[in-house]
Write a protein that holds these residues in place. Structure first.
Motif, PDB file in Angstrom:
ATOM      1  N   GLN A  23      -0.114  -0.311 -13.193  1.00 48.34           N
ATOM      2  CA  GLN A  23      -0.360   1.120 -13.046  1.00 48.34           C
ATOM      3  C   GLN A  23      -0.877   1.418 -11.630  1.00 48.34           C
ATOM      4  O   GLN A  23      -0.416   2.350 -10.969  1.00 48.34           O
ATOM      5  N   ALA A  24      -1.830   0.618 -11.171  1.00 46.66           N
ATOM      6  CA  ALA A  24      -2.400   0.806  -9.830  1.00 46.66           C
ATOM      7  C   ALA A  24      -1.334   0.621  -8.750  1.00 46.66           C
ATOM      8  O   ALA A  24      -1.326   1.324  -7.734  1.00 46.66           O
ATOM      9  N   GLN A  25      -0.416  -0.323  -8.988  1.00 49.34           N
ATOM     10  CA  GLN A  25       0.624  -0.609  -7.992  1.00 49.34           C
ATOM     11  C   GLN A  25       1.624   0.535  -7.827  1.00 49.34           C
ATOM     12  O   GLN A  25       2.250   0.660  -6.775  1.00 49.34           O
ATOM     13  N   GLN A  26       1.748   1.397  -8.836  1.00 50.42           N
ATOM     14  CA  GLN A  26       2.659   2.552  -8.729  1.00 50.42           C
ATOM     15  C   GLN A  26       2.303   3.423  -7.521  1.00 50.42           C
ATOM     16  O   GLN A  26       3.149   4.108  -6.958  1.00 50.42           O
ATOM     17  N   TRP A  27       1.015   3.414  -7.158  1.00 50.09           N
ATOM     18  CA  TRP A  27       0.529   4.319  -6.101  1.00 50.09           C
ATOM     19  C   TRP A  27       0.362   3.610  -4.771  1.00 50.09           C
ATOM     20  O   TRP A  27      -0.225   4.167  -3.833  1.00 50.09           O
ATOM     21  N   PHE A  28       0.894   2.403  -4.669  1.00 43.13           N
ATOM     22  CA  PHE A  28       0.781   1.607  -3.444  1.00 43.13           C
ATOM     23  C   PHE A  28       1.247   2.384  -2.209  1.00 43.13           C
ATOM     24  O   PHE A  28       0.590   2.411  -1.170  1.00 43.13           O
ATOM     25  N   ALA A  29       2.398   3.052  -2.326  1.00 39.58           N
ATOM     26  CA  ALA A  29       2.957   3.740  -1.161  1.00 39.58           C
ATOM     27  C   ALA A  29       2.157   4.981  -0.794  1.00 39.58           C
ATOM     28  O   ALA A  29       2.186   5.418   0.360  1.00 39.58           O
ATOM     29  N   VAL A  30       1.436   5.550  -1.751  1.00 36.06           N
ATOM     30  CA  VAL A  30       0.561   6.695  -1.432  1.00 36.06           C
ATOM     31  C   VAL A  30      -0.587   6.215  -0.545  1.00 36.06           C
ATOM     32  O   VAL A  30      -0.957   6.865   0.435  1.00 36.06           O
ATOM     33  N   HIS A  31      -1.144   5.041  -0.884  1.00 42.09           N
ATOM     34  CA  HIS A  31      -2.192   4.452  -0.035  1.00 42.09           C
ATOM     35  C   HIS A  31      -1.641   4.171   1.366  1.00 42.09           C
ATOM     36  O   HIS A  31      -2.306   4.429   2.375  1.00 42.09           O
ATOM     37  N   ALA A  32      -0.436   3.616   1.411  1.00 44.27           N
ATOM     38  CA  ALA A  32       0.180   3.271   2.702  1.00 44.27           C
ATOM     39  C   ALA A  32       0.458   4.527   3.527  1.00 44.27           C
ATOM     40  O   ALA A  32       0.124   4.600   4.716  1.00 44.27           O
ATOM     41  N   TRP A  33       1.045   5.524   2.897  1.00 38.41           N
ATOM     42  CA  TRP A  33       1.391   6.787   3.562  1.00 38.41           C
ATOM     43  C   TRP A  33       0.162   7.448   4.168  1.00 38.41           C
ATOM     44  O   TRP A  33       0.179   7.912   5.312  1.00 38.41           O
ATOM     45  N   THR A  34      -0.940   7.475   3.400  1.00 38.28           N
ATOM     46  CA  THR A  34      -2.168   8.128   3.870  1.00 38.28           C
ATOM     47  C   THR A  34      -3.038   7.181   4.707  1.00 38.28           C
ATOM     48  O   THR A  34      -4.147   7.548   5.101  1.00 38.28           O
ATOM     49  N   ALA A  35      -2.520   5.988   4.989  1.00 38.81           N
ATOM     50  CA  ALA A  35      -3.261   4.984   5.775  1.00 38.81           C
ATOM     51  C   ALA A  35      -4.629   4.696   5.163  1.00 38.81           C
ATOM     52  O   ALA A  35      -5.626   4.547   5.874  1.00 38.81           O
ATOM     53  N   ASN A  36      -4.674   4.620   3.836  1.00 35.55           N
ATOM     54  CA  ASN A  36      -5.951   4.331   3.173  1.00 35.55           C
ATOM     55  C   ASN A  36      -6.177   2.823   3.134  1.00 35.55           C
ATOM     56  O   ASN A  36      -5.863   2.153   2.158  1.00 35.55           O
ATOM     57  N   TRP A  37      -6.738   2.308   4.213  1.00 37.49           N
ATOM     58  CA  TRP A  37      -6.993   0.866   4.331  1.00 37.49           C
ATOM     59  C   TRP A  37      -8.013   0.401   3.291  1.00 37.49           C
ATOM     60  O   TRP A  37      -8.115  -0.776   2.984  1.00 37.49           O
ATOM     61  N   ASP A  38      -8.769   1.355   2.766  1.00 37.71           N
ATOM     62  CA  ASP A  38      -9.814   1.044   1.796  1.00 37.71           C
ATOM     63  C   ASP A  38      -9.342   1.282   0.358  1.00 37.71           C
ATOM     64  O   ASP A  38     -10.154   1.475  -0.542  1.00 37.71           O
ATOM     65  N   ALA A  39      -8.027   1.257   0.156  1.00 40.93           N
ATOM     66  CA  ALA A  39      -7.469   1.568  -1.172  1.00 40.93           C
ATOM     67  C   ALA A  39      -8.064   0.687  -2.268  1.00 40.93           C
ATOM     68  O   ALA A  39      -8.328   1.149  -3.383  1.00 40.93           O
ATOM     69  N   ALA A  40      -8.257  -0.593  -1.957  1.00 38.91           N
ATOM     70  CA  ALA A  40      -8.783  -1.514  -2.961  1.00 38.91           C
ATOM     71  C   ALA A  40     -10.311  -1.561  -2.942  1.00 38.91           C
ATOM     72  O   ALA A  40     -10.940  -1.881  -3.947  1.00 38.91           O
ATOM     73  N   GLY A  41     -10.898  -1.243  -1.785  1.00 39.47           N
ATOM     74  CA  GLY A  41     -12.352  -1.287  -1.652  1.00 39.47           C
ATOM     75  C   GLY A  41     -12.828  -2.609  -1.088  1.00 39.47           C
ATOM     76  O   GLY A  41     -12.180  -3.649  -1.245  1.00 39.47           O
ATOM     77  N   PHE A  42     -13.968  -2.559  -0.416  1.00 37.79           N
ATOM     78  CA  PHE A  42     -14.523  -3.747   0.243  1.00 37.79           C
ATOM     79  C   PHE A  42     -14.820  -4.853  -0.763  1.00 37.79           C
ATOM     80  O   PHE A  42     -14.655  -6.029  -0.487  1.00 37.79           O
ATOM     81  N   ASN A  43     -15.255  -4.454  -1.961  1.00 38.46           N
ATOM     82  CA  ASN A  43     -15.552  -5.430  -3.008  1.00 38.46           C
ATOM     83  C   ASN A  43     -14.599  -5.301  -4.198  1.00 38.46           C
ATOM     84  O   ASN A  43     -14.916  -5.708  -5.310  1.00 38.46           O
ATOM     85  N   GLY A  44     -13.426  -4.687  -3.939  1.00 40.50           N
ATOM     86  CA  GLY A  44     -12.485  -4.469  -5.035  1.00 40.50           C
ATOM     87  C   GLY A  44     -12.929  -3.341  -5.944  1.00 40.50           C
ATOM     88  O   GLY A  44     -12.467  -3.209  -7.080  1.00 40.50           O
ATOM     89  N   ASP A  45     -13.835  -2.479  -5.411  1.00 44.36           N
ATOM     90  CA  ASP A  45     -14.488  -1.471  -6.250  1.00 44.36           C
ATOM     91  C   ASP A  45     -13.994  -0.050  -5.999  1.00 44.36           C
ATOM     92  O   ASP A  45     -14.685   0.914  -6.311  1.00 44.36           O
TER      93      ASP A  45
END
Length: 224
Positions: free
Chosen positions: A98-120
């Motif tokens: 489910q989380a992977q469906q939005w992978f390209a949204v993170h990439a498009w918006t350059a959200n380098w913190d998509a997963a979080g520093f501690n995966g949080d």
């Protein structure tokens, strides 16, 4: 968040909890018992940047927390929710998909913190995986530093979010996506009309330059 939502004023609310991330923040409660998580950012520009990022996520259909208008221009507020899970390590296989469906949204918006520093930065509420904080998207890093030229019209994040050793939780979440998964994720962004992107950015205080950059980033992804 919409124009009909009343603004909240934290000076008239009770602070009942402290910060959970890297920015000064707290949990505030109003007179009706409604709770909000409120971050105080470096400037109104940082707050506007995060709000625009959240609007772009919502435009793409990617689940986020519910953003609320704040009286103070340097604040960002979201409705407080109790998370069922608040770490990538706790996601089930179907939740990871489910989380992977939005992978390209993170990439498009350059959200380098998509997963979080501690995966949080990915959590689950009622079976739905949400991105909990989009402050690391667009022009600023999660800690507030400007990205400068690193936020350009080429979406290198399609590779970097899956391979950067300095971002181990993003690798954990996205590295095993196959070419088909990535293509499907990219289509989520590519099918958004340019005019809708432009309107969301301008209506929320963004510049025409940012709107054109996001349209160019979409085109770059389509070309992949």
């Amino acid at each position: 968040m919409n124009a009909d939502t009343p603004m909240i004023d934290t000076t008239a609310m009770q602070r009942i909890g402290g910060q959970l991330g890297t920015n000064p923040a707290g949990i505030f409660q109003d007179g009706n018992g409604r709770r909000y998580y409120v971050k105080t950012l470096e400037s109104p520009a940082h707050a506007r940047n995060e709000l625009i990022a959240a609007k772009l996520y919502q435009l793409a259909g990617a689940p986020t927390l519910t953003y609320i208008n704040t009286k103070a221009p340097e604040q960002i507020a979201t409705e407080w929710v109790e998370l069922d899970k608040k770490c990538i390590a706790h996601l089930s296989e179907s939740e990871r998909k489910q989380a992977q469906q939005w992978f390209a949204v993170h990439a498009w918006t350059a959200n380098w913190d998509a997963a979080g520093f501690n995966g949080d930065n990915q959590g689950v509420v009622n079976g739905k995986v949400l991105t909990l904080d989009v402050g690391g998207a667009l022009a600023f890093r999660a800690q507030g530093d400007p990205k400068g030229k690193a936020f350009g019209i080429r979406v290198d994040e399609l590779d970097v979010l899956r391979s950067d050793d300095g971002n181990p939780h993003a690798i954990k979440l996205f590295a095993d996506m196959n070419a088909d998964d990535i293509k499907q994720a990219i289509m989520v962004v590519v099918q958004i009309p340019d005019e809708k992107m432009r309107r969301v950015i301008i209506d929320n205080g963004g510049s025409h330059a940012l709107a054109e950059k996001m349209i160019a980033r979409k085109a770059d992804m389509a070309g992949r």
